[in-house]
Design an enzyme around this catalytic site. Sequence first.
Site, PDB file in Angstrom:
ATOM      1  N   ASN A  91       0.797  -1.218   0.000  1.00 39.96           N
ATOM      2  CA  ASN A  91       0.000   0.000   0.000  1.00 39.96           C
ATOM      3  C   ASN A  91       0.838   1.279   0.000  1.00 39.96           C
ATOM      4  OD1 ASN A  91      -2.404   1.819   0.750  1.00 39.96           O
ATOM      5  ND2 ASN A  91      -1.063   2.030   2.542  1.00 39.96           N
ATOM      6  N   TYR A 169       4.384   9.846 -10.755  1.00 39.33           N
ATOM      7  CA  TYR A 169       3.380   9.019 -10.084  1.00 39.33           C
ATOM      8  C   TYR A 169       2.662   8.099 -11.069  1.00 39.33           C
ATOM      9  CZ  TYR A 169      -0.591   7.580  -7.248  1.00 39.33           C
ATOM     10  OH  TYR A 169      -1.539   6.831  -6.589  1.00 39.33           O
ATOM     11  N   LYS A 173       2.891   3.861 -11.266  1.00 42.65           N
ATOM     12  CA  LYS A 173       1.789   2.916 -11.116  1.00 42.65           C
ATOM     13  C   LYS A 173       1.657   2.028 -12.350  1.00 42.65           C
ATOM     14  CE  LYS A 173       0.622   4.050  -6.957  1.00 42.65           C
ATOM     15  NZ  LYS A 173       0.872   3.115  -5.849  1.00 42.65           N
ATOM     16  N   THR A 204      -7.229  11.066   1.033  1.00 40.82           N
ATOM     17  CA  THR A 204      -6.109  10.750   1.925  1.00 40.82           C
ATOM     18  C   THR A 204      -5.121  11.903   1.867  1.00 40.82           C
ATOM     19  OG1 THR A 204      -4.768   9.666   0.209  1.00 40.82           O
ATOM     20  CG2 THR A 204      -6.336   8.281   1.421  1.00 40.82           C
TER      21      THR A 204
END
Length: 246
Positions: A91, A169, A173, A204
């Site tokens: 995670n 980013y 991924k 988040t």
Amino acid sequence: MSEDLKGKVALITGANKGIGYEIARQLGSRGATIFVGSRDIGRGEEAANKLRFSEIDARTIQLDVSDQKTIDFAAKQIESEFGKLDILVNNAGIISDNDRLPPSQVDIETLRHTYETNVFGVFAVTKALLPLLKKSKAGRIVNLSSGLGSMTHNSDPNYEFADFKLLAYNSSKTAVNAITVLLAAELKDTPIKINAADPGFTATDINQYQGYRTVEQGAIPVVRLATLPDNGSSGGFFDENGVVPW
């Protein structure tokens, strides 16, 4: 408490807050023993205490996915206590403020820093824990990905998040997705299943809580993939609603 995961041992990286904590809570509430992976041992213990207050068997484990020594120590700790690992959720992840520039203006250090956690960290943790996952009767690996890692979405001008062209980013991924596919091919003749999960735009601290999905919602596809039956998929990319395009 539902006990359909009783006897299972799970490690979640970056589990002291956000989606990681919620994944730990949901798996723990179903009976799994939870290792709360956290770079900061104090924050990890605080999170584990909260889980224990909810009658979850939670243990703190100091784990910085960019520090091989902590990864190796975590693997030894789990091996000495349980001799196996049933669920690994990768995670932990980061977004750099410098990544919000146009792709051609992102500096190479931002790319390296992001990959160190989001890509190399995922691989390093998986590699170190794989021997313990192989000792499980039904090992499950879930890699936290993102719709922003989808090449299909990134090349679609009508994609909901088409303006989010974060070079480091997004591509990190995409790399996580590739690692997932390649490891799934290697492990196809074992009981281990490995998949990538897109939690959606979840509120988040990685996005300054701008996401419109709750952590409870974001955890849904992750927990589903972490508890797949023996005939479940492997080497896929899923969100709450099903398959996400590569």
